[in-house]
Design a protein around this motif. Sequence first.
Motif, short mmCIF file in Angstrom:
data_model
loop_
_atom_site.label_atom_id
_atom_site.label_comp_id
_atom_site.label_asym_id
_atom_site.label_seq_id
_atom_site.Cartn_x
_atom_site.Cartn_y
_atom_site.Cartn_z
N ARG A 112 0.81 -1.22 0.00
CA ARG A 112 0.00 0.00 0.00
C ARG A 112 0.85 1.28 0.00
N ARG A 113 1.93 1.26 0.72
CA ARG A 113 2.76 2.48 0.80
C ARG A 113 3.30 2.86 -0.58
N THR A 114 3.79 1.87 -1.32
CA THR A 114 4.33 2.14 -2.66
C THR A 114 3.21 2.58 -3.59
N TRP A 115 2.05 1.91 -3.52
CA TRP A 115 0.92 2.32 -4.34
C TRP A 115 0.53 3.77 -4.00
N GLY A 116 0.52 4.10 -2.72
CA GLY A 116 0.19 5.47 -2.31
C GLY A 116 1.16 6.48 -2.89
N GLU A 117 2.41 6.11 -2.92
CA GLU A 117 3.45 6.99 -3.47
C GLU A 117 3.21 7.22 -4.97
N VAL A 118 2.90 6.15 -5.69
CA VAL A 118 2.64 6.25 -7.13
C VAL A 118 1.37 7.07 -7.36
N ARG A 119 0.32 6.76 -6.64
CA ARG A 119 -0.97 7.47 -6.79
C ARG A 119 -0.81 8.97 -6.50
N ASP A 120 -0.08 9.30 -5.43
CA ASP A 120 0.13 10.70 -5.09
C ASP A 120 0.87 11.44 -6.21
N LEU A 121 1.87 10.79 -6.79
CA LEU A 121 2.62 11.43 -7.87
C LEU A 121 1.75 11.57 -9.12
N GLN A 122 0.90 10.58 -9.40
CA GLN A 122 -0.02 10.70 -10.53
C GLN A 122 -0.96 11.90 -10.33
N GLU A 123 -1.48 12.06 -9.12
CA GLU A 123 -2.36 13.19 -8.83
C GLU A 123 -1.62 14.52 -8.99
N HIS A 124 -0.38 14.56 -8.55
CA HIS A 124 0.44 15.76 -8.68
C HIS A 124 0.63 16.13 -10.16
N VAL A 125 0.92 15.13 -10.97
CA VAL A 125 1.12 15.36 -12.41
C VAL A 125 -0.18 15.86 -13.04
#
Length: 111
Positions: free
Chosen positions: A46-59
């Motif tokens: 979950r932590r890695t998925w959260g990191e990816v998801r957060d960066l996608q939202e930022h982009v």
Amino acid sequence: MDTDFISELELSVRASNALRGMGVTTRDQFMKLTREDVMSVKNIGRRTWGEVRDLQEHVRYHERRLSLPGRAEALIGELNALNLEKHGFFVIRDKGRLRLGRYAVAEDLDG
């Protein structure tokens, strides 16, 4: 010079390695990743998925900001900061459109 898309992202080593292992090499591939895609990789949680998801939202946020309406909003703010009213101009948002107008002054009405 060959640039590595993944290394340009601000991700942890674990997330970067996972994306490389998945064969993600472009921005489009990164943006299309789903939770299921990321969570299917061994030792990724979950932590890695959260990191990816957060960066996608930022982009996505920055892409919207750089879209035509986003740029227009930013420019309108800059124009308003120039105190256009002092020069007889105004900027408004009308029905989703940005409009630049000029106040009628006595010189305009004199023939």
